[in-house]
Design a protein around this motif. Structure first.
Motif, short mmCIF file in Angstrom:
data_model
loop_
_atom_site.label_atom_id
_atom_site.label_comp_id
_atom_site.label_asym_id
_atom_site.label_seq_id
_atom_site.Cartn_x
_atom_site.Cartn_y
_atom_site.Cartn_z
N GLU A 1 0.94 -1.27 0.10
CA GLU A 1 -0.14 0.05 -0.04
C GLU A 1 0.92 1.30 0.12
N MET A 2 0.45 2.07 -0.95
CA MET A 2 1.38 3.25 -0.96
C MET A 2 0.54 4.35 0.22
N PRO A 3 1.75 5.02 0.93
CA PRO A 3 1.23 5.98 1.85
C PRO A 3 0.39 7.06 0.95
N THR A 4 -0.52 7.78 1.75
CA THR A 4 -1.26 8.78 1.22
C THR A 4 -0.57 10.18 1.81
N PHE A 5 -0.62 11.08 0.72
CA PHE A 5 -0.29 12.27 1.24
C PHE A 5 -1.35 13.33 1.25
N GLU A 6 -2.61 12.98 1.58
CA GLU A 6 -3.62 13.83 1.84
C GLU A 6 -3.58 14.59 3.12
N ARG A 7 -2.79 13.85 4.05
CA ARG A 7 -2.79 14.66 5.55
C ARG A 7 -1.77 15.75 5.26
N LEU A 8 -1.00 15.83 4.18
CA LEU A 8 -0.33 17.01 3.97
C LEU A 8 -0.65 18.26 3.71
N GLU A 9 -1.92 18.12 3.04
CA GLU A 9 -2.79 19.20 2.56
C GLU A 9 -3.78 19.47 3.62
N ASN A 10 -4.31 18.23 4.22
CA ASN A 10 -5.63 18.26 5.16
C ASN A 10 -5.17 17.23 6.26
N PRO A 11 -4.19 18.01 7.14
CA PRO A 11 -3.62 17.08 8.11
C PRO A 11 -4.66 17.00 9.45
N SER A 12 -5.68 15.95 9.42
CA SER A 12 -6.48 15.73 10.21
C SER A 12 -6.23 15.00 11.30
N THR A 13 -4.95 14.63 11.53
CA THR A 13 -4.73 13.47 12.34
C THR A 13 -3.50 14.11 13.37
N ASN A 14 -2.67 15.07 12.86
CA ASN A 14 -1.58 15.68 13.72
C ASN A 14 -1.42 17.03 13.90
N LEU A 15 -2.38 17.67 14.12
CA LEU A 15 -2.42 19.23 14.57
C LEU A 15 -2.74 19.51 15.98
N ALA A 16 -1.79 20.24 16.49
CA ALA A 16 -1.80 20.49 17.84
C ALA A 16 -2.93 21.69 18.18
N THR A 17 -3.62 21.64 19.05
CA THR A 17 -4.74 22.67 19.72
C THR A 17 -3.74 23.81 20.01
N GLU A 18 -4.28 25.02 19.71
CA GLU A 18 -3.30 26.42 19.90
C GLU A 18 -3.95 27.22 20.74
N PHE A 19 -3.39 27.72 21.81
CA PHE A 19 -4.06 28.79 22.54
C PHE A 19 -3.33 30.05 22.26
N ILE A 20 -4.41 31.07 21.94
CA ILE A 20 -3.89 32.37 21.43
C ILE A 20 -4.09 33.32 22.45
N SER A 21 -3.06 34.24 22.75
CA SER A 21 -3.54 35.32 23.60
C SER A 21 -4.36 36.35 23.03
N SER A 22 -4.75 37.33 24.00
CA SER A 22 -5.53 38.43 23.29
C SER A 22 -4.80 39.39 22.51
N ASP A 23 -3.29 39.52 22.69
CA ASP A 23 -2.47 40.38 21.83
C ASP A 23 -2.00 39.46 20.65
N GLY A 24 -2.52 38.21 20.24
CA GLY A 24 -2.13 37.54 19.16
C GLY A 24 -0.87 36.56 19.36
N GLU A 25 -0.50 36.44 20.61
CA GLU A 25 0.94 35.50 20.56
C GLU A 25 0.11 34.18 21.14
N THR A 26 0.99 33.28 20.63
CA THR A 26 0.69 31.59 21.03
C THR A 26 1.29 31.48 22.69
N LEU A 27 0.25 31.10 23.30
CA LEU A 27 0.64 30.84 24.71
C LEU A 27 1.03 29.46 24.72
N GLY A 28 0.45 28.62 24.06
CA GLY A 28 1.31 27.39 24.14
C GLY A 28 0.23 26.33 23.44
N LYS A 29 0.51 25.03 23.49
CA LYS A 29 -0.13 24.07 22.61
C LYS A 29 -0.60 22.89 23.63
#
Length: 776
Positions: free
Chosen positions: A45-73
């Motif tokens: 089986e060939m590995p798919t590369f759909e996740r490169l365009e639509n990475p539905s299984t490997n994205l962290a949740t991001e916490f964004i501050s009120s001044d637009g900075e990333t607080l953490g993930k």
């Protein structure tokens, strides 16, 4: 004859030509067939590369501050937040192409010249892997075990590379490659790498910084900036040399950049490190509840670690950093004094005070049974006797240490000794909120999340002490229409048994055990935290009214309706008290603290937007009268050290208070709080657009300073507030107010005590005149 011989030679040579073309054609056909078979999945089986365009299984949740900075993930294995090609600096793209694939924009996935060169020189003059091939290689999660498998995988990589080139633009492939690559140290993808190694977004990377990251693409484990500085430095300069070779920078620029020191600004991104750790862990609990109540359209639950949610928070990263710095500066100094007073010679039962050996053993046994070690071994089926034995065996461990640059040290001790060691550290909590909106701007749940994971902002509740008194005063002003200038005598005062549900007579003493015998205004009485005045007020309004108003202002814990609550016997949290005091600053309207403004999915679709929860509790004039009362605390009461010296205790306080003198001159309303035996020190401070609460105390109430001079709220908690506010005021962009509190247009309660005194004198004169006119 010659012609015959030539013809015969041609006939003899013809079979070789024929077989050459047959073999050549067969070879070409075989190669084509192999690639076709690979593309059809004949080799697996060939590995798919759909996740490169639509990475539905490997994205962290991001916490964004009120001044637009990333607080953490939040993430499990992949700390990945993708960026578009437009978010990459040109110097990074240039460094990548110059180093990894000089003809990248000229080929269609396979570099024929590079491949022929690699074959001819057996790879000694560079490989032939293009950026597209390297991207396709990242799709394989398992390494081939042998040579044949490696050849098959290489064929698959070529097929995928060609497909990638057909489906995506060159720019998209570059972005996908950099987003997918693992730069180690939890730096998954270029955005995490830029933030972790240089503390900035990718777009802000300098050329020499981009060269470091591109150099890591060869082998991130080998070229690890945190372990092999010299090797990484040389690799960076190699990348800069490649950029000059292909004309992306001049020779002069190359020489200049290669001479620069390599400056790594390491900012680890883990769940236990970084900015706002306690707040992020609260947000994790918040999201766990939210996903239970808000499933996807197909009924599945969102995965807070993999679905790439963007959580927009109210926290201001600048104020959060100021808060954490203020906590560290003061608590390190305060802890040093606590250690000084609790040496084995000065206190043999340290860190506990006034406890018997049996009571201490009970506390330690309870702590042992509540520990993670106990829970894990119990879950594994180990007997309690065997578990307890493990707590008395020495082992290597890393513990918290204020005196280390990293706040950690390696040592050898028993787990039971480590429990006692950690109990020697004073704990703290701090929360800051905008009263008009309820937006929480800073949240510090302790001194170090990695070692002290209990969040004292919202999980911990401790006795409020004098911090509870404003609820009593607010009830009196609201119900009896008393003004801050109303006077009551400072005499011993008792509430009879049974009057308000109390079983015995309640006769509270002032903190110093004395009574002035003089009339005091409510403003002066609150400023100096006079217990006898507070007792008289709760007797007049009743404990039920005080409990009711406290609950209306956000206190959720059970409040017994007995007179002693006037002196702060109920347990409250910093979270609750900040929300409650915000009611005074917000003209009598309680606004429930808000931490999240909205949540979006990875595509930017809004999944949640908050709705403010408000409640009218006090009228505007009552709220302003309370602000006026609380301003007295910082003008001439226990909070006066925000403005001037400490008087007779100046030497004592200088030993433990950081940043003194504070010399704040703007209007400030506040209240200190100290519980029995100095177990808890509180300070609440308010300016028109910011309310901040601070608590400091031990893990157990028996862990405290022996003297009030050190253990009161004005010494333990107030300095954190002062340091925090001075840092905020130093950055005008934050916008913390230095103005006066807004007075209502129609103020029915007099707050000018000098005017009230004049009215009383005039009334006295009028009464004397009336008496003179009487004929006895």
């Amino acid at each position: 004859m010659a012609k015959k011989r030539q013809k015969k030679q041609q006939q003899n040579f013809f079979p070789f030509i024929k077989w050459f073309w047959i073999l050549f054609g067969a070879g070409v056909f075989s190669v084509v067939l192999i690639f076709l078979l690979a593309s059809w999945g004949a080799f697996g089986e060939m590995p798919t590369f759909e996740r490169l365009e639509n990475p539905s299984t490997n994205l962290a949740t991001e916490f964004i501050s009120s001044d637009g900075e990333t607080l953490g993930k939040l993430y499990l294995n992949d700390n990945r937040t993708p960026v578009t090609y437009e978010g990459l600096p040109q110097n990074l793209v240039n460094a990548l192409v110059a180093t990894e694939d000089a003809r990248y924009f000229d080929h269609s996935g396979i570099d024929a010249r590079g491949t022929l060169r690699a074959v001819a020189y057996l790879g000694t003059k560079g490989g032939a892997s293009t950026i597209s091939q390297q991207l396709s290689k990242l799709l394989f999660t398992e390494k081939p075990s042998g040579g044949v498998e490696r050849i098959i995988q290489k064929i698959k990589e070529w097929v995928i590379a060609i497909r990638l080139e057909r489906q995506y633009t060159k720019e998209e492939i570059i972005a996908m490659y950099l987003n997918q690559y693992d730069f180690i140290n939890n730096a998954d993808g270029i955005r995490s790498a830029a933030r972790i190694y240089f503390g900035k977004e990718p777009a802000d990377l300098k050329t020499e910084e981009s060269a470091v990251l591109v150099g890591m693409l060869k082998n991130s484990s080998l070229y690890n900036p945190m372990r092999r500085e010299e090797l990484v430095f040389n690799r960076r300069n190699t990348v800069l040399g490649q950029m000059a070779k292909y004309g992306y920078i001049t020779e002069e620029a190359k020489d200049s950049l290669q001479g620069l020191e390599m400056k790594i600004n390491f900012n680890p991104e883990s769940h236990r490190e970084g900015l706002a750790t306690y707040f992020r862990m609260y947000m994790q609990r918040f999201l766990n509840r939210w996903v239970e109540e808000n499933p996807k359209p197909d009924g599945e639950k969102y995965n807070i670690y993999l679905d790439g949610l963007k959580v927009y928070t109210t926290v201001d990263s600048r104020m959060q950093r100021n808060a954490e710095e203020a906590v560290q500066e003061h608590m390190k100094n305060l802890q040093a004094e606590f250690f000084h007073q609790n040496t084995p010679d000065r206190n043999p039962t340290a860190p506990f005070l006034d406890l018997t050996r049996g009571a201490i053993d009970t506390i330690m046994d309870r702590a042992m049974r509540r520990s993670a070690r106990w829970r894990h071994l119990k879950r594994d089926g180990v007997s309690e006797k065997e578990i307890e034995a493990t707590f008395h065996k020495k082992e290597e461990m890393t513990v918290f240490d204020w005196n280390s640059d990293s706040y950690e040290k390696d040592t050898i001790m028993t787990p039971m000794d480590s429990i006692r060691y950690y109990k020697t550290f004073l704990r703290t909590a701090m929360m800051s909120m905008e009263p008009q909106t309820g937006h929480v701007k800073a949240w510090v749940g302790g001194i170090d999340y990695k070692h002290f994971q209990y969040d004292n902002v919202i999980q911990g509740s401790r006795q409020a002490g004098s911090l509870f008194k404003p609820f009593v005063y607010a009830s009196a002003i609201d119900q009896l229409r008393y003004s801050p200038c109303y006077t009551l005598p400072d005499n011993q005062y008792c509430i009879e048994p049974g009057k308000h549900g109390n079983m015995e007579a309640w006769c509270p003493k002032n903190s110093d055990g004395t009574y002035s015998g003089e009339d005091m205004t409510l403003k002066s009485a609150l400023a100096n935290s006079v217990n006898t005045i507070t007792a008289q007020l709760i007797d007049r309004v009743g404990p039920g009214s005080v409990a009711s108003i406290a609950k209306s202002m956000g206190v959720t814990k059970e409040i017994p309706e007995v007179p002693s609550i006037a002196l702060g016997t109920p347990d409250v949290s910093v979270y609750e008290m900040v929300g409650a005091f915000g009611t005074y600053a917000n003209q009598g309207v309680y606004v429930k603290p808000v931490m999240v403004t909205r949540i979006e999915d990875k595509n930017g679709t809004v999944l949640y937007e908050y709705t403010p929860e408000t409640k009218d509790v006090l009228s505007k004039d009552v709220a302003y009268a309370m602000v006026n009362l609380l301003e007295g605390v910082t003008q001439y009461g226990s909070g006066g050290r925000l403005r001037h010296t400490f008087g007779k205790n100046q030497t004592v306080y200088k030993e433990i208070i950081t940043g003194y003198p504070y010399e704040l001159t703007n209007p400030i309303a506040g209240k200190t709080g100290t519980t029995q035996n100095q177990s808890d020190g509180w300070f609440m401070g308010m300016v028109p657009n910011l309310v901040t609460g601070v608590w400091v105390g031990g893990d157990d109430r028996s862990i405290h300073f022996d003297r009030l001079a050190y253990g009161q709220g004005a010494a333990m908690a107030l300095p954190i507030w002062a340091l925090y506010m001075k840092k905020n005021y130093a950055n005008e962009e934050i916008g913390v107010s230095q103005d006066a509190f807004e007075e209502p247009e129609e103020m029915s309660i007099n707050i000018d005590c000098s005017k009230e005194q004049e009215d009383e004198e005039e009334e006295k004169i009028d009464t004397e005149d009336d008496l003179d006119d009487l004929d006895f």
